[in-house]
Design an enzyme around this catalytic site. Structure first.
Site, mmCIF file in Angstrom:
data_model
loop_
_atom_site.group_PDB
_atom_site.id
_atom_site.type_symbol
_atom_site.label_atom_id
_atom_site.label_comp_id
_atom_site.label_asym_id
_atom_site.label_seq_id
_atom_site.Cartn_x
_atom_site.Cartn_y
_atom_site.Cartn_z
ATOM 1 N N GLY A 173 67.007 46.009 0.554
ATOM 2 C CA GLY A 173 66.678 45.802 1.964
ATOM 3 C C GLY A 173 66.470 44.335 2.328
ATOM 4 N N SER A 213 71.131 46.089 -1.180
ATOM 5 C CA SER A 213 71.931 45.355 -0.180
ATOM 6 C C SER A 213 73.435 45.423 -0.441
ATOM 7 C CB SER A 213 71.475 43.896 -0.090
ATOM 8 O OG SER A 213 70.131 43.840 0.348
HETATM 9 P P1 PGA Z 1 69.492 48.818 0.594
HETATM 10 O O1 PGA Z 1 68.654 49.935 -0.183
HETATM 11 O O2 PGA Z 1 70.949 49.139 0.391
HETATM 12 O O3 PGA Z 1 69.063 48.942 2.027
HETATM 13 O O4 PGA Z 1 69.138 47.491 -0.009
HETATM 14 C C1 PGA Z 1 69.065 50.421 -1.430
HETATM 15 C C2 PGA Z 1 68.071 51.438 -1.922
HETATM 16 O O5 PGA Z 1 66.868 51.254 -1.704
HETATM 17 O O6 PGA Z 1 68.455 52.438 -2.545
#
Ligand code: PGA
Length: 250
Positions: A173, A213
Site C-alpha cells: 500500500g 504495490s
Molecule cells: P497492495 O496490497 O497491492 O495494495 O500493496 C497487497 C496486499 O496487502 O496483499
C-alpha cells in the site's frame, strides 16, 4: 505442477453491491479469454456466498481473507474454515501482515488456522514478509525463515496444498515495490528453504506469489522472474481496469 496465480485482496473495501459488481465485471472481462494463470479474488466474508453464486468459479476462485483458529462453538464474531468452504470459496488468505500487526496473529494462532483450512478443503494463501527495519538490517532472510517454520509441522502432502505469498511489509500500500531482482532473490531463497525441508520436487511445485504495490506497470517484470509465480494484489484489485492487465502480465 507449479501454478501461476494472480490473487486480489480487497481487504475491508466494497459494500456487497459494489463487491458483486466488481466480481461480475471481472467475470465478464475474462469470458472467452485463455489465461496463463489462475485468478482468485479475496473478498470480505459477507460477500463470499453471493460472489461465488454469481461468477464462473472454475475461472475465478473465491478467497476469504482470514478464518477462525477454532473449528466451531462459542467464539462470538468468528468465522470458521468450514463456514467459508460452505459458501463456495476455495481459498483463504492467512497471516497477512495487517493481521499479524493489527490483530496480533502469531504462530500460535496461525498454525491451527492453516490446519483447519486444509481440513475443510481450502487452499491457504500463507503470507510472509519483513518490515522495513528488518530489510534495512539485512534480516529479511531470517524473518521469512522463521515465518515459514509455522508451516513445517505439515506433512509433505499437505504442504503441497499451500500457496506462499511473499509480501515485504514496506511495499504494501506504499507504492514502493520490491524490484523484480529483490523479489526473485528472496523467492529463490524461500524455495531453497522448502527444498531443504521437503525436497526439491515439492519446492519446485510450490506457488510463491509476490505482493506489495504490484500493478499493471511492474507486473510483467515481476512475473518474468523464474521464482515469482504470480501476485497478491491489494489496491489494484479493486477495479477491473487495473486488475486485468496484471492477470494478462503472464
Ligand atoms: P497492495 O496490497 O497491492 O495494495 O500493496 C497487497 C496486499 O496487502 O496483499
Amino acid at each position: 505442477m507449479r501454478k501461476n496465480i494472480i490473487a486480489g485482496n480487497w481487504k475491508m473495501n466494497t459494500s456487497l453491491s459494489e463487491g458483486l459488481s466488481l466480481a461480475k465485471g471481472l467475470n465478464e472481462a475474462l469470458k472467452g479469454k485463455t489465461l496463463k494463470c489462475d485468478v482468485v479474488i479475496g473478498a470480505p466474508f459477507t460477500h463470499l456466498a453471493s460472489i461465488a453464486a454469481s461468477i464462473d468459479t472454475n475461472k475465478i476462485g473465491v478467497a476469504a481473507q482470514n478464518c477462525a483458529n477454532k473449528a466451531q462453538g462459542a467464539f462470538t464474531g468468528e468465522v470458521s474454515a468450514a463456514m467459508i468452504a460452505s459458501t463456495g470459496a476455495r481459498y483463504v488468505i492467512l497471516g497477512h501482515s495487517e493481521r499479524r500487526q493489527l490483530y496480533h496473529e502469531t504462530s500460535e494462532t496461525l498454525k491451527p488456522k492453516v490446519r483447519l483450512a486444509l481440513e475443510n478443503g481450502l487452499t491457504p494463501i500463507f503470507c510472509i514478509g519483513e518490515v522495513l527495519s528488518e530489510r534495512e538490517n539485512g534480516m529479511h532472510f531470517q524473518v521469512v525463515d522463521k515465518q515459514m517454520e509455522d508451516l513445517f509441522d505439515l506433512s509433505s502432502e499437505d504442504f503441497g496444498k499451500i500457496v506462499i505469498a511473499y509480501e515485504p511489509v514496506w511495499a504494501i500500500g506504499t507504492g514502493k515495490t520490491a524490484t523484480a531482482e529483490q523479489a526473485q532473490e528472496i523467492h529463490a531463497h524461500i524455495r531453497r528453504v522448502i527444498a531443504h525441508k521437503y525436497g526439491p520436487e515439492r519446492a519446485n511445485d510450490c506457488t510463491i506469489l509476490y505482493g506489495g504495490s504490484m500493478n499493471a506497470e511492474n507486473a510483467k517484470d515481476l512475473v518474468a522472474k523464474p521464482d515469482v509465480d504470480g501476485g497478491l494484489i491489494g489496491g489494484a484489485s479493486l477495479s477491473v481496469e487495473k486488475f486485468l492487465p496484471i492477470i494478462e502480465a503472464f
